[in-house]
Design an enzyme around this catalytic site. Sequence first.
Site, mmCIF file in Angstrom:
data_model
loop_
_atom_site.group_PDB
_atom_site.id
_atom_site.type_symbol
_atom_site.label_atom_id
_atom_site.label_comp_id
_atom_site.label_asym_id
_atom_site.label_seq_id
_atom_site.Cartn_x
_atom_site.Cartn_y
_atom_site.Cartn_z
ATOM 1 N N LYS A 102 0.811 -1.229 0.000
ATOM 2 C CA LYS A 102 0.000 0.000 0.000
ATOM 3 C C LYS A 102 0.842 1.276 0.000
ATOM 4 C CE LYS A 102 -4.251 -1.769 0.310
ATOM 5 N NZ LYS A 102 -5.208 -1.597 -0.807
ATOM 6 N N GLU A 124 -9.808 6.152 3.016
ATOM 7 C CA GLU A 124 -10.648 5.113 3.583
ATOM 8 C C GLU A 124 -9.747 3.917 3.852
ATOM 9 O OE1 GLU A 124 -10.185 5.337 0.357
ATOM 10 O OE2 GLU A 124 -9.608 3.256 0.013
ATOM 11 N N SER A 391 1.356 -9.687 -0.616
ATOM 12 C CA SER A 391 1.123 -8.244 -0.571
ATOM 13 C C SER A 391 1.346 -7.609 0.788
ATOM 14 C CB SER A 391 -0.291 -7.939 -1.065
ATOM 15 O OG SER A 391 -1.229 -8.686 -0.324
#
Lengths: 412, 266
Positions: A102, A124, A391
Site C-alpha cells: 500500500k 478510507e 502483498s
Amino acid sequence: MNDAPRIPVPADYHAFPDAHGRFGPYGGTFVAETLIAPLEELTAAYTRLRDDPDFQREFADDLKNYVGRPSPIYHAKRLSNRIGGAQILIKREDLNHTGAHKINNTIGQALVARAMGKRRIIAETGAGQHGVATATVCARFGMRCVVYMGAVDIERQKINVYRMKLLGAEVVPVTSGSQTLKDALNEALRDWVTNVADTFYIIGTVAGPHPYPMMVRDFNAVVGREARAQMLEQYGRLPDVLTACVGGGSNAMGLFHAFLNDRGVRIVGAEAAGEGITTGHHAASLAAGRPGVLHGNRTYVLCDDDGQITETHSVSAGLDYPGVGPEHAFLKDTGRAEYVGVTDDEALAAFHLLCETEGILPALESSHAVAQAIKLARELPKDKLILCNLSGRGDKDVHTIAQREQITLQKL
Amino acid sequence: MNRIDARFSDLRASGGTALIPFITAGDPLPDATVALMHALVEAGADVIELGVPFSDPMADGPVIQHADERALRNRVGTADILQWVREFRECDSETPVVLMGYLNPIEIHGIERFAREAADAGVDGVLVVDCPIEEDATLQPLRDAGLQRILLVAPTTSDVRLARAIDAAEGYLYYVSFAGITGAAKLSTADIAQRVAAIRAGAKVPVAVGFGIKDAQSAKAVAAFADAVVIGSALVGALAGAVTSDEVCRGAHGFLAPIRGALDGR
C-alpha cells in the site's frame, strides 16, 4: 473460468484506460456533479506529473530509500517441496516499510497532493493497511490526515487503528451501512465533496472514479516491473503463472500490469470466497457478481436484483469489498485473467503452511494468494514457476486468527 | 407537453415559484407513500421528487442515508416504487413526478426496461445523482421513452460544463447550492444568488435550487432568485418518527403548507 471473451481482446493492454478513464465498458466517472471539477483537476495534475522527470525521480528515490525497494523474489522451496508440484516464488511486498504494498501508492499520491498544494489528506481503509500507509506518508510530509474506517473493521483491526493514531492521524469510525470498507469509502467521498477546496483524497485501491484506477495502478505497477526484471535476471525467463489476492485489486493490478502483454504468462486472481460462494457469504465480485456501478466506476459488483449492494463476508477485512477495480473487470471479460474464489478456511490453512514451512507470516489477504498458489502448484509439474504476490505481512491479523481458532493470548 | 414543462409554464404565467419536496419512497412507512404524495400536493407541492433508496448513497447526508436504510429494511424495491407512482396517477394526472436516485438500481433493473416501466407508470423525469453529463449516453433510453433527464449543476461546475448542461437540460436544472452532501446546513443565499442568475440567463429551462433549504424563511430567501426550491432532508427528517399513514400525511402538510404560504407571500 474458461468463459469465451465477452469483449474483444485488445492488441495492447497497456493502452488502457482511454481518455475518459474507460477500460472497455468498465471504469468511467460516475460521481455527483460537485466532484467532477476536482477529478478533472486531479487528472490534469497527474497527467502532467506522470511525464515529469523530477516527479518520477523523487518517487523512485522514496521507493528505494524510504520503502526499501526493490522487494526480493524468494523461492519458497520447502513449501514447494511439501506440495510436490510446481515451484512457488514469492514477491515479498510484506517487507516494504509499513508491511504491505500500500505504501507504493500512498507515497505517489502524497507527492501529487503536495504538487497540487493540498494540505489535508483523507483516506478510507478496510484492514487498516492503507490507513497506516496514508498516515505514514502524512507524518513524513507534514500533512493533516483523516482516515475513515468502518466500525466493524476498527474492532477487528485494533492494532492498525492504534498505529494510525500513533502516526498522528484522526481515525473516524463509520457506522452507516455494513460498517466496513465500502461504507468508509462512501464517507470519505462525502468528506471530499464537502471539503474539495483544500482536501486530497488518497484512494487505496484501483477502484473509484477516473483517474484513480489508473493512478493507483501506475504507482503499484513498480511491483510487476521489478518482478519481471527479477525473473529474467534470476531465472532467465518469465513465470508461468502469476497469482495475487483481489479485493479492490491494487496489489494484483500492480503485479499483473507489466505482464499483460506477455500472453504466455497465465494470470489468476484470488478473490475472497468467505464461507463458500454458494453460501452467499463471500466477497467474490468477479467470480460471482455482475456488471454495475459502484463508487464512481462501472465494474463487477455484488448486489441483489434491485441493484442494492449486498453485504460481503471475508475473514480478511482488506478483501471485504463488494466491488473491484474496473481494469480487473476488463481483464476478466477479455479472458486475459482468471478470477477464482478462495475460502476463509483455505486462506487460513495456507497462512499456517507458509508460517511453518518458510518462516513467513502472511497477511490474511495475502494468504488467499498463497492458497491459490498452492492449488496451482498441485496441478502443475515441478518445472513450472508460479509467482505469488505476498502483498502484506500478517502481524496485524494475529489477534483475528487467535480468536477464530479460540486461543486466548493471555493464557499462552 | 410533458407535465414538468406544463407545470412550469403555468407558474411562469402566474409568477409563482415552484415548490419541490423530496421524499424517500417507502419511508418512513412503505404503505404511506401514495397518501404522502397526495398530502404534499394538497400542501402546495408543484413537483414531487421521489427518492429511490440505495444501499450506498454517497452524495447524501445522514438524514437521507437513514431514510434509505429504513426503506430498504422494509424491502422497498423498484417495482414497488413504480407501482406507487401508478397508484398516485389514478387520482392525480397533473403533478409531475421525478425519480431521484443512483445508477446501479436502474442499471440492474435494465435501463430500457426501467425507462419503459417508469414512463408507463406516469413518471415524468429522472435525476441520476451519480451519472454526470460525461456518461450521458448511458441514460439515452430514458430520453427515448419520453422521460426528462434532470441534470445537476454545482458551485464547482466549470463554465464549459455548465454550457453543456444548459444545452442538454430538460425539465429543470437542479442547482446544488453548496459543495457538500444533502442536509448540511451552510446555505449562504448571497453567494448563490449571483451564480443562479448567471445560470438562468443562459438556461432554456427553469432553475431549481436545493441543498440546505429547511424552512419557510430559507425557502423564501432562495425564491427571490430561483424558479423553484427543493426541500429534502428537512422534510424527510420531520417525517421520520411518524408511525401511522395519517401521522405521516399530517406531518407533511404541517411542514410544507407554511413554506407554500411564504413563497406565495401569505
